[in-house]
Design an enzyme around this catalytic site. Structure first.
Site: not given
Lengths: 627, 93
Positions: A45, A93, A96, A100, A534, A557, A601, A604
């Site tokens: 992510e 996010c 998760c 949060h 995480r 992270s 988390c 491209c």
């Protein structure tokens, strides 16, 4: 899955101009060291870039981790009603999801000195528990398994032998296999063969298939693919569990400052029964597929997992230990957990915890160090923020962006200024040290600290697999720890939902603790410190006159993916990559495997460039498929 | 005041939705909903300008289109749920 939609272009080889005078060894290396850039890391992510230097023996000698995206939620929530902050920080996010949300609400509850009722505690445990099993399952199968499982090799498997192999590994885990029929494996294999023949691998397109560092047999690969596909169904049901008490997934909405709102769902036996049925079904998959696959991968990748020469500590950096401990991907060997899942109603930071709180530092597994919250700081020496000069405690933390960019282009490609600022992630420190957070940290701290439940589940894993404790200190160990705790939580939730049903049946329908907002919000500060799937997640908040005055979040992270510390302390991802030997520098499979083991988390094109600025390959990715 | 179909199809294959868990709608499909709807306070105190005047009026007073009326009904219901949840621990849909 974006990586899998990549197309490879070979590019012209152009000799780079000479460098070397500026001291950045990676820009010119007489020893033939290759500097590779993996950007973005996919099947995660968010947006993450890894740069690494690989020597002539294909060993990674240095690495940097950089987040390429600015978040800034801290700035958005300032001057808002603290009761609304959870809804906004939840949007940090969607993975998760709800964690949060709960952390911000707990920070406000801590500031207002509110203890939530038993029903609210249990509901929150169930919402977060459902998240853990969902998140870990999706991570292992859909984001990480293809680092171990070679999809194309599964076409060579013998379905009858595959069925026997599935029974064998489920047996090691002490269960019956979730998928055991020869015909089932044959049907899945036929689908893959058809895709391969037509040249349309779809979501499995452009992996590093055939890389020598894929170690499973064709039959084992087929088991992996079969479970990958089945897990898509199972995860949907796991998400429903969260929605039963949370309203929806992602982003549940039933948690409020003071408790929860889902009284109707607690009161209704049909809702409890539905939750339990979904839980029992998901536990079947965890025990009959997920764990057996971990035993299988753990055994087949045991050599890498116990190769002490391929570690950060054996590298030129030398760790705190100065000796070879653990195996490939082990990293800094310092672990921290805030603890989570309250098991009684004595209140925040007083309750007995399902995951005990504490640290294990520098690979010293003889003791758990007690956590001192004041020792948590964030440093911005190597992060694109304006700092105050010294590392800041999150209560007084600042978030003032100062983007200094990448180095000037070197033959068409810009490198990170690794001596200066190079990431949007700050560098959190505990007592001046870098620590790793996540499932491995929780299992290590629980195990070393003598937590009965952790010892039982982790002990079972080691006993059944026949692997030594040190196997945990590796990429494979990090992945195994996640599976171990998935089973732990799945089992515990059965008890929690029964407890909730019993409590409601006895007439306790209290879900909310009243408070006088105007009085308590005059001048307060609080923190929500617990775990996300995480790792350690903290929200710190100062409140004045009913408004948020300062808000800082340190997410898992951040701890793991953060850049170098003020004195060059190496981050957890960076350290875990250093020492790894890659089979083929043009295919950064090993780097991706180790980074994925942390479940990043932070999504491209993947560029691989050597030190002479020669671009070996460019992978273009369809951004609409980014995870 | 929202125009979504979540009250009909709900979330996660119809398992539940925010109103179902007693929280109240935050109007997540509407412009500026963070400042207008995502509030921990009675809707009457919120700074909402409905196309027809304001939420303090009853649904009947609008009579200006079924869709709008239905949306308002849901929002008021949501607010009532949130308030009820605070007073008697009984958030309900």
């Amino acid at each position: 899955m974006s990586e899998n939609n990549a197309t490879v272009e070979t590019t012209e080889t152009v000799e780079a101009p000479a460098h070397g005078a500026d001291g950045n060894f990676h820009k010119a290396d007489a020893n033939g060291n290759k500097h590779i850039i993996v950007d973005p890391i996919t099947r995660i992510e968010g947006h993450l870039r890894i740069e690494a230097v690989i020597d002539s023996n294909n060993k990674i000698v240095d690495a940097w981790s950089s987040s390429t995206m600015f978040r800034g939620i801290e700035t958005i929530v300032k001057d808002r009603d603290p009761r609304d902050v959870g809804l906004m920080t939840m949007r940090i996010c969607g993975v998760c999801t709800g964690t949060h949300y709960q952390r911000s609400i707990e920070a406000v509850e801590d500031a207002f000195d509110i203890t939530i009722p038993k029903n609210a505690r249990l509901v929150r445990n169930l919402i977060q528990g459902a998240l853990y099993v969902h998140d870990h399952l999706v991570h292992f199968y859909h984001l990480h398994a293809l680092d171990f499982v070679d999809v194309v090799a599964a076409t060579k498997a013998d379905p009858a032998a595959t069925a026997k192999e599935a029974v064998k590994w489920a047996g090691v885990a002490g269960h019956k296999p979730y998928i055991s029929g020869e015909a089932d494996f044959k049907a899945i294999q036929d689908r893959i063969i058809k895709f391969v023949k037509e040249g349309r691998l779809g979501i499995f397109g452009n992996g590093y298939w055939g890389n020598p560092n894929y170690k499973l047999t064709p039959e084992q690969n087929l088991i992996g693919v079969a479970h990958y596909l089945k897990a898509l169904d199972v995860q949907r049901d796991m998400a429903k569990m969260q929605a039963i008490f949370g309203g929806k997934n992602p982003h549940p909405q039933s948690i409020v400052v003071g408790g929860v709102t889902c009284v109707q769902d607690i009161q209704n036996p049909a809702r409890i029964a539905l939750f339990k049925q979904l839980l029992v079904d998901s536990n079947e998959f965890i025990k009959g597929a997920y764990l057996p696959d971990i035993y299988m991968a753990g055994t087949m990748y045991a050599k890498e997992a116990t190769d002490g020469s391929a570690t950060f500590h054996a590298s030129k950096h030398k760790g705190a230990l100065g000796k070879e401990v653990g195996g490939t991907g082990g990293g800094i060997l310092s672990y921290m957990t805030y603890g989570d899942f309250r098991l009684d109603d004595t209140g925040f930071y007083k309750s007995k915890l399902f995951f005990p709180r504490g640290l294990v530092l520098g690979g010293d597994i003889s003791k758990v160090v007690e956590l001192d919250e004041d020792k948590i700081t964030e440093d911005v020496t190597h992060s694109w923020y304006e700092g105050t000069g010294a590392p800041e405690h999150p209560y007084d933390g600042t978030t003032n962006p100062k983007y200094t960019g990448l180095d000037k282009k070197d033959d068409g490609y810009a490198y990170l200024k690794t001596e200066e600022k190079y990431s949007w992630i700050k560098s959190p420190l505990y007592d001046g040290q870098k620590v790793e957070v996540g499932p491995l940290a929780r299992i290590v701290v629980g195990y070393v600290g003598g937590d009965e439940r952790t010892k039982k589940y982790a002990g079972n894993f080691l006993k059944r697999s026949g692997l030594p404790l040190t196997v945990l200190f590796s990429t494979v160990g990090r992945t195994a720890a996640r599976a171990i705790e998935t089973e732990m939580i799945g089992d515990a939730m059965v008890g929690w939902v029964d407890e909730l049903a019993k409590n409601a049946a006895m007439g306790d329908l209290s879900t909310w603790t009243e408070f006088d907002f105007d009085t308590v919000s005059k001048d307060a500060k609080g923190r929500g410190m617990a775990e996300a799937p995480r790792g350690a997640l903290g929200h710190w908040m100062r409140i004045a006159d009913g408004k948020v005055k300062n808000f800082q979040a340190i997410v898992p992270s951040t701890w793991n993916a953060g850049p170098r510390g003020p004195n060059g302390e190496v981050g957890a991802y960076e350290a875990a990559i250093i020492g790894t030997v890659v089979a083929n520098p043009e295919e950064p499979l090993e780097i991706i495997r180790t980074v994925h083991s942390f479940d990043p988390c932070i999504a491209c094109a993947v560029h691989v460039v050597d030190t002479k600025g020669k671009e070996l390959a460019v992978y273009k990715v369809d951004p609409t498929c980014a995870f | 005041m929202t125009f979504n179909n979540c009250s009909i199809i709900r979330y996660n294959e119809g398992v539940n939705w925010p109103i179902g868990v007693g929280r109240g709608c935050i109007g997540c499909s509407e412009p500026d909903f963070w400042d207008k709807y995502a509030y921990e306070r009675p809707m009457a105190n919120a700074n909402i300008k409905a196309p027809t005047g304001g939420v303090e009026k009853t649904v009947d007073e609008f009579g200006l289109g079924l869709l709008t009326a239905a949306g308002i009904g849901i929002a008021i219901h949501a607010a009532a749920s949130a308030v009820a949840g605070k007073k008697d621990d009984g958030g309900e849909a």
